[in-house]
Design an enzyme around this catalytic site. Sequence first.
Site, PDB file in Angstrom:
ATOM      1  N   CYS A  67     -30.884 -65.372  -9.906  1.00  0.00           N
ATOM      2  CA  CYS A  67     -30.494 -65.720  -8.544  1.00  0.00           C
ATOM      3  C   CYS A  67     -31.739 -66.179  -7.772  1.00  0.00           C
ATOM      4  O   CYS A  67     -32.871 -65.864  -8.154  1.00  0.00           O
ATOM      5  CB  CYS A  67     -29.873 -64.483  -7.894  1.00  0.00           C
ATOM      6  SG  CYS A  67     -29.575 -64.589  -6.130  1.00  0.00           S
ATOM      7  N   HIS A  68     -31.519 -66.912  -6.674  1.00  0.00           N
ATOM      8  CA  HIS A  68     -32.661 -67.341  -5.862  1.00  0.00           C
ATOM      9  C   HIS A  68     -33.430 -66.156  -5.277  1.00  0.00           C
ATOM     10  O   HIS A  68     -34.618 -66.273  -4.980  1.00  0.00           O
ATOM     11  CB  HIS A  68     -32.182 -68.271  -4.740  1.00  0.00           C
ATOM     12  CG  HIS A  68     -32.162 -69.711  -5.132  1.00  0.00           C
ATOM     13  ND1 HIS A  68     -31.048 -70.317  -5.656  1.00  0.00           N
ATOM     14  CD2 HIS A  68     -33.138 -70.666  -5.119  1.00  0.00           C
ATOM     15  CE1 HIS A  68     -31.327 -71.585  -5.919  1.00  0.00           C
ATOM     16  NE2 HIS A  68     -32.583 -71.822  -5.615  1.00  0.00           N
ATOM     17  N   THR A  69     -32.766 -65.014  -5.123  1.00  0.00           N
ATOM     18  CA  THR A  69     -33.468 -63.825  -4.645  1.00  0.00           C
ATOM     19  C   THR A  69     -34.493 -63.362  -5.674  1.00  0.00           C
ATOM     20  O   THR A  69     -35.590 -62.923  -5.322  1.00  0.00           O
ATOM     21  CB  THR A  69     -32.464 -62.695  -4.355  1.00  0.00           C
ATOM     22  OG1 THR A  69     -31.500 -63.162  -3.415  1.00  0.00           O
ATOM     23  CG2 THR A  69     -33.168 -61.476  -3.792  1.00  0.00           C
ATOM     24  N   HIS A  90     -30.927 -58.771 -10.861  1.00  0.00           N
ATOM     25  CA  HIS A  90     -29.918 -57.919 -10.211  1.00  0.00           C
ATOM     26  C   HIS A  90     -28.491 -58.402 -10.460  1.00  0.00           C
ATOM     27  O   HIS A  90     -27.561 -57.828  -9.924  1.00  0.00           O
ATOM     28  CB  HIS A  90     -30.183 -57.841  -8.703  1.00  0.00           C
ATOM     29  CG  HIS A  90     -30.037 -59.150  -7.980  1.00  0.00           C
ATOM     30  ND1 HIS A  90     -30.998 -60.137  -8.047  1.00  0.00           N
ATOM     31  CD2 HIS A  90     -29.045 -59.637  -7.201  1.00  0.00           C
ATOM     32  CE1 HIS A  90     -30.601 -61.175  -7.328  1.00  0.00           C
ATOM     33  NE2 HIS A  90     -29.412 -60.901  -6.806  1.00  0.00           N
ATOM     34  N   GLU A  91     -28.333 -59.441 -11.265  1.00  0.00           N
ATOM     35  CA  GLU A  91     -26.993 -59.950 -11.586  1.00  0.00           C
ATOM     36  C   GLU A  91     -26.783 -59.757 -13.081  1.00  0.00           C
ATOM     37  O   GLU A  91     -27.434 -60.419 -13.892  1.00  0.00           O
ATOM     38  CB  GLU A  91     -26.905 -61.434 -11.201  1.00  0.00           C
ATOM     39  CG  GLU A  91     -25.494 -61.946 -11.091  1.00  0.00           C
ATOM     40  CD  GLU A  91     -25.439 -63.348 -10.502  1.00  0.00           C
ATOM     41  OE1 GLU A  91     -25.056 -63.484  -9.321  1.00  0.00           O
ATOM     42  OE2 GLU A  91     -25.778 -64.318 -11.201  1.00  0.00           O
ATOM     43  N   CYS A 120     -21.938 -44.782  -2.369  1.00  0.00           N
ATOM     44  CA  CYS A 120     -21.888 -43.389  -2.810  1.00  0.00           C
ATOM     45  C   CYS A 120     -20.496 -42.798  -2.612  1.00  0.00           C
ATOM     46  O   CYS A 120     -20.086 -41.880  -3.318  1.00  0.00           O
ATOM     47  CB  CYS A 120     -22.922 -42.542  -2.066  1.00  0.00           C
ATOM     48  SG  CYS A 120     -22.498 -42.163  -0.347  1.00  0.00           S
ATOM     49  N   CYS A 123     -20.802 -40.867   2.294  1.00  0.00           N
ATOM     50  CA  CYS A 123     -21.533 -40.902   3.562  1.00  0.00           C
ATOM     51  C   CYS A 123     -20.680 -41.528   4.664  1.00  0.00           C
ATOM     52  O   CYS A 123     -19.608 -42.087   4.421  1.00  0.00           O
ATOM     53  CB  CYS A 123     -22.837 -41.676   3.409  1.00  0.00           C
ATOM     54  SG  CYS A 123     -22.631 -43.462   3.172  1.00  0.00           S
ATOM     55  N   CYS A 126     -19.976 -45.273   4.013  1.00  0.00           N
ATOM     56  CA  CYS A 126     -18.996 -45.532   2.957  1.00  0.00           C
ATOM     57  C   CYS A 126     -17.572 -45.201   3.417  1.00  0.00           C
ATOM     58  O   CYS A 126     -16.605 -45.820   2.963  1.00  0.00           O
ATOM     59  CB  CYS A 126     -19.334 -44.733   1.700  1.00  0.00           C
ATOM     60  SG  CYS A 126     -20.768 -45.370   0.798  1.00  0.00           S
ATOM     61  N   CYS A 134     -24.253 -48.463   2.685  1.00  0.00           N
ATOM     62  CA  CYS A 134     -24.269 -47.058   2.292  1.00  0.00           C
ATOM     63  C   CYS A 134     -25.550 -46.450   2.850  1.00  0.00           C
ATOM     64  O   CYS A 134     -26.595 -47.120   2.899  1.00  0.00           O
ATOM     65  CB  CYS A 134     -24.239 -46.938   0.765  1.00  0.00           C
ATOM     66  SG  CYS A 134     -24.416 -45.263   0.107  1.00  0.00           S
ATOM     67  N   ARG A 138     -27.731 -48.666  -0.006  1.00  0.00           N
ATOM     68  CA  ARG A 138     -27.580 -50.056   0.441  1.00  0.00           C
ATOM     69  C   ARG A 138     -28.708 -50.916  -0.112  1.00  0.00           C
ATOM     70  O   ARG A 138     -29.738 -50.400  -0.585  1.00  0.00           O
ATOM     71  CB  ARG A 138     -27.589 -50.122   1.967  1.00  0.00           C
ATOM     72  CG  ARG A 138     -28.936 -49.764   2.565  1.00  0.00           C
ATOM     73  CD  ARG A 138     -28.949 -49.911   4.074  1.00  0.00           C
ATOM     74  NE  ARG A 138     -28.088 -48.939   4.741  1.00  0.00           N
ATOM     75  CZ  ARG A 138     -27.840 -48.954   6.058  1.00  0.00           C
ATOM     76  NH1 ARG A 138     -28.372 -49.896   6.824  1.00  0.00           N
ATOM     77  NH2 ARG A 138     -27.063 -48.035   6.595  1.00  0.00           N
ATOM     78  N   CYS A 204     -23.524 -60.555  -7.940  1.00  0.00           N
ATOM     79  CA  CYS A 204     -24.142 -61.158  -6.760  1.00  0.00           C
ATOM     80  C   CYS A 204     -23.373 -62.364  -6.255  1.00  0.00           C
ATOM     81  O   CYS A 204     -22.629 -62.274  -5.298  1.00  0.00           O
ATOM     82  CB  CYS A 204     -25.594 -61.532  -7.046  1.00  0.00           C
ATOM     83  SG  CYS A 204     -26.459 -62.209  -5.598  1.00  0.00           S
ATOM     84  N   ARG A 403     -26.213 -71.081 -12.453  1.00  0.00           N
ATOM     85  CA  ARG A 403     -26.505 -69.808 -13.087  1.00  0.00           C
ATOM     86  C   ARG A 403     -26.830 -70.056 -14.559  1.00  0.00           C
ATOM     87  O   ARG A 403     -26.050 -70.650 -15.289  1.00  0.00           O
ATOM     88  CB  ARG A 403     -25.320 -68.842 -12.984  1.00  0.00           C
ATOM     89  CG  ARG A 403     -25.188 -68.162 -11.630  1.00  0.00           C
ATOM     90  CD  ARG A 403     -26.418 -67.307 -11.352  1.00  0.00           C
ATOM     91  NE  ARG A 403     -26.315 -66.542 -10.109  1.00  0.00           N
ATOM     92  CZ  ARG A 403     -26.836 -66.916  -8.960  1.00  0.00           C
ATOM     93  NH1 ARG A 403     -27.462 -68.080  -8.870  1.00  0.00           N
ATOM     94  NH2 ARG A 403     -26.734 -66.131  -7.878  1.00  0.00           N
TER      95      ARG A 403
END
Length: 408
Positions: A67-69, A90-91, A120, A123, A126, A134, A138, A204, A403
């Site tokens: 991803c670009h992130t 993260h994907e 979670c 909380c 959530c 969260c 988060r 993502c 992707r």
Amino acid sequence: MSTVNGFQGSNNGYSNGFHASDTTGKIITCKAAVVWGPGEPFVIEEVQVDPPQKMEVRIKILFTSICHTDLSAWLGHNEAQRAFPRILGHEASGIVESVGEGVEDLKTGDHVVPIFNGECGGCAYCKCEQTNLCTKFRVNPMKRVMDADGQPRFWMASKDGEERRPVYHFLNVSSFAEYTVVDSACAVRIQPAAPLHKMCLLSCCISTGVGAVWNTANVHEGSKVAIFGLGAVGLAVAEGARLRGASQIIGVDINPDKMIKGREMGVTDFINPANCKNPINEAIKEMTKGGVDFSFECAGNLDVLREAFTSTHDGWGLTVILGIHPTPRLLPLHPMELFDGRRMVGCVFGDFKGKSHLPEFVEKYMKGDATYKLNLDGFITHKLPFEKINEAFRLLQQGKSLRCLLHL
């Protein structure tokens, strides 16, 4: 027992040259793509992955994409968020190898999608229907270790008697490794029949873009939509708008090649700012007789955000911010402009509560529900072995891929 690309899974365990019981509670040595500094090439290293601690899950990653992130973190655009050596990514999608103490909703052999914005379930956040954040899990780009003990689960193997060196986590996932450890709040169990190479995208881009349309904006049939930036997230927005029955979907991008892919995803009109004599917002207002109902900023550029905001119809126009903005500059608008009835809102993970909503999302997709007929294959433009991760990043930098799927 089911087989996923040569990887066998069942409710009792799985094997890909080993059985789960062989590794449970033990340190696993595996390959990971480690980045040692901003912009430095990824190095395939042998790392040690510790067993999961309380309320954690260790996952065998089967597929991951870029991803670009990830690109921004690799280049170190935000100095405060830098932490090296680090395992990005993260994907992804994979299979649970083992679970830590207290984990009850996941077990060895479960097919899962890790998520960067956890849930979670207990909380105040959530339990609130108005947010998908969260308290504890988060999205947090500053986080680099696990909460249970303040330590990472990744280590460079010790050599010649030296102590192990920590390798840091990224966005609650760190999927550029054969194995990763995540908080159980950041792992979503999905039905085993779902193709994991496609489900990877739910981590993502698909959830973020489609959710921005369905949840954040609640685009309705006949709506007019403008999308600024036709990367994977922007095209996921187009997919979501198409499935919601938007009558006009305007794509804005400086890359003319995006027009072809955009048409495939539902874009009805294309604007290339390089070929536009007047400001983009004026062109859009002329095309739509007053402006769009919804605009989506997916570029991470404040000047573009300004155009997205002013391209919406006064009285009811809504702009959804999806782009990541590393600049210290503030919003490019005057408070009095909001009195014209235009609104602006940010969106994280498409406002999906990951563990609550994604399993149903997958179930409807697998059943062929008409409102969930997403063109997931269209987002996967390249497939490469994990070892060619540097090539995958080059493709993204050059704007040649949406992707690139890496198979571990």
